[in-house]
Design an enzyme around this catalytic site. Structure first.
Site, PDB file in Angstrom:
ATOM      1  N   ILE A 169      -8.366   3.271  -4.031  1.00  5.20           N
ATOM      2  CA  ILE A 169      -9.111   2.460  -4.991  1.00  5.20           C
ATOM      3  C   ILE A 169     -10.543   2.325  -4.481  1.00  5.20           C
ATOM      4  CG2 ILE A 169      -9.178   0.276  -6.264  1.00  5.20           C
ATOM      5  CD1 ILE A 169      -6.576   1.737  -6.708  1.00  5.20           C
ATOM      6  N   SER A 220       0.841  -1.200   0.000  1.00  5.21           N
ATOM      7  CA  SER A 220       0.000   0.000   0.000  1.00  5.21           C
ATOM      8  C   SER A 220       0.871   1.242   0.000  1.00  5.21           C
ATOM      9  CB  SER A 220      -0.910   0.027   1.236  1.00  5.21           C
ATOM     10  OG  SER A 220      -1.646   1.244   1.290  1.00  5.21           O
ATOM     11  N   LYS A 277       1.807  -2.515   6.310  1.00  3.72           N
ATOM     12  CA  LYS A 277       1.985  -2.502   4.863  1.00  3.72           C
ATOM     13  C   LYS A 277       3.431  -2.190   4.480  1.00  3.72           C
ATOM     14  CE  LYS A 277      -1.985  -3.740   3.249  1.00  3.72           C
ATOM     15  NZ  LYS A 277      -2.081  -4.960   2.414  1.00  3.72           N
ATOM     16  N   ALA A 291       2.289   0.744   9.111  1.00  2.93           N
ATOM     17  CA  ALA A 291       3.446  -0.041   9.530  1.00  2.93           C
ATOM     18  C   ALA A 291       3.392  -1.458   8.983  1.00  2.93           C
ATOM     19  CB  ALA A 291       3.531  -0.061  11.055  1.00  2.93           C
ATOM     20  N   TYR A 332      -1.800   0.218  10.321  1.00  8.05           N
ATOM     21  CA  TYR A 332      -1.973  -0.250   8.942  1.00  8.05           C
ATOM     22  C   TYR A 332      -0.763   0.149   8.101  1.00  8.05           C
ATOM     23  CZ  TYR A 332      -4.089  -0.699   4.276  1.00  8.05           C
ATOM     24  OH  TYR A 332      -4.350  -1.027   2.962  1.00  8.05           O
TER      25      TYR A 332
END
Length: 278
Positions: A205, A159, A176, A174, A172
């Site tokens: 997205i 991401s 990714k 960290a 999140y």
């Protein structure tokens, strides 16, 4: 002959109707692969208007079979080694191999909650699923690919939140960022087996990932869910050089490239899919 004819592609995180996983599974089938669609939940709810009767994994199986390809629906928890082992056993029984793994499963966790306010259970859940789960599912697929000695393709969805950071989603980000390290390290380990390992760094997205966040926005503003979603997407679109959010089908296009022979000499790369946000 289609370019993935004779291949077996496994796609995690594929049960959501608006998810990148479903779009990727359908693209793999379109290009000739038989497909394993895997998710922790067989039929996650979609809050998009008109999606009330979505059938989840079973419906995707029907979509793939309508293209003339075989499909297997697999309910599997990537954070549980036994669940993965049981799932892989079913794949081996049905197809005998996995040529391609596209790992798109993830959770976002609470959005807009700074780390100082984030509960430990949420931190652990995000790291466990998004990072540890990525290690476990890639390990399982890679073991089969190495054993067979016929090469393979692994695509990990990372991401842009991992490379840019994301306030209110630090755990999140960290996790990714960790998947980027997984991609690059695993690529070096598997190169001698001619197994390509690459990552995709999607930006914003249009998927089901933030459905519950829109529900909270709608309740706070006294609007409908769809109004909250459109308002949020319009605001985010203004920050993207291309002027809009990406689509699951555009993610599927890039995933297909990385799963095909067109990317035979590409490994260890993490490619941004952000409409100009890199």
């Amino acid at each position: 002959m289609s370019s993935l004819q004779g291949k077996v592609a496994m796609v995690t995180g594929s049960a959501s109707k608006r998810g990148m996983g479903r779009a990727i599974a359908l693209r793999m089938a379109k290009e000739g692969a038989d497909v394993v669609v895997a998710d922790k939940f067989a039929c996650p709810k979609s809050m998009f208007p008109g999606d009330e009767n979505w059938g989840g994994l079973d419906e995707i199986v029907k979509e793939v079979e309508a293209m003339g390809k075989k499909a297997l629906a697999l309910t599997m928890d990537i954070n549980d080694s036994k669940s993965i082992d049981d799932g892989m056993a079913k794949v081996m029984q049905a197809f005998g191999k996995v040529d391609i793994l596209v790992h798109a499963a993830a959770i976002r966790g609470p959005v807009g909650v700074n780390l100082v306010d984030l509960a430990e259970k949420d931190i652990r859940a995000i790291i466990d699923v998004d990072l540890t789960g990525s290690f476990l599912i890639c390990k399982a697929a890679a073991k089969d690919m190495v054993k067979r000695g016929e090469g393979g393709k692994i695509v990990i969805f990372c991401s842009l939140a991992g490379t840019h950071g994301c306030p209110g989603s630090t755990a999140y980000s960290a996790a990714k960022y960790g998947t980027i390290g997984l991609t690059k390290g695993l690529a070096l380990e598997l190169a001698k087996y001619h197994i390509n390992v690459n990552g995709i760094n999607p930006g914003m997205i249009v998927t089901n990932l933030r459905d519950e966040s829109f529900q909270k926005m709608a309740q706070a503003d006294g609007t409908t869910w769809e109004e909250a979603r459109k308002k949020d997407h319009a605001m985010l679109g203004e920050r993207i050089p291309w002027g809009r959010l990406g689509t699951p089908e555009e993610a599927a296009d890039l995933a297909y490239f990385l799963c095909s022979d067109l990317s035979a000499y590409v490994t260890g790369e993490v490619i941004a899919l952000g409409g100009g946000v890199t």
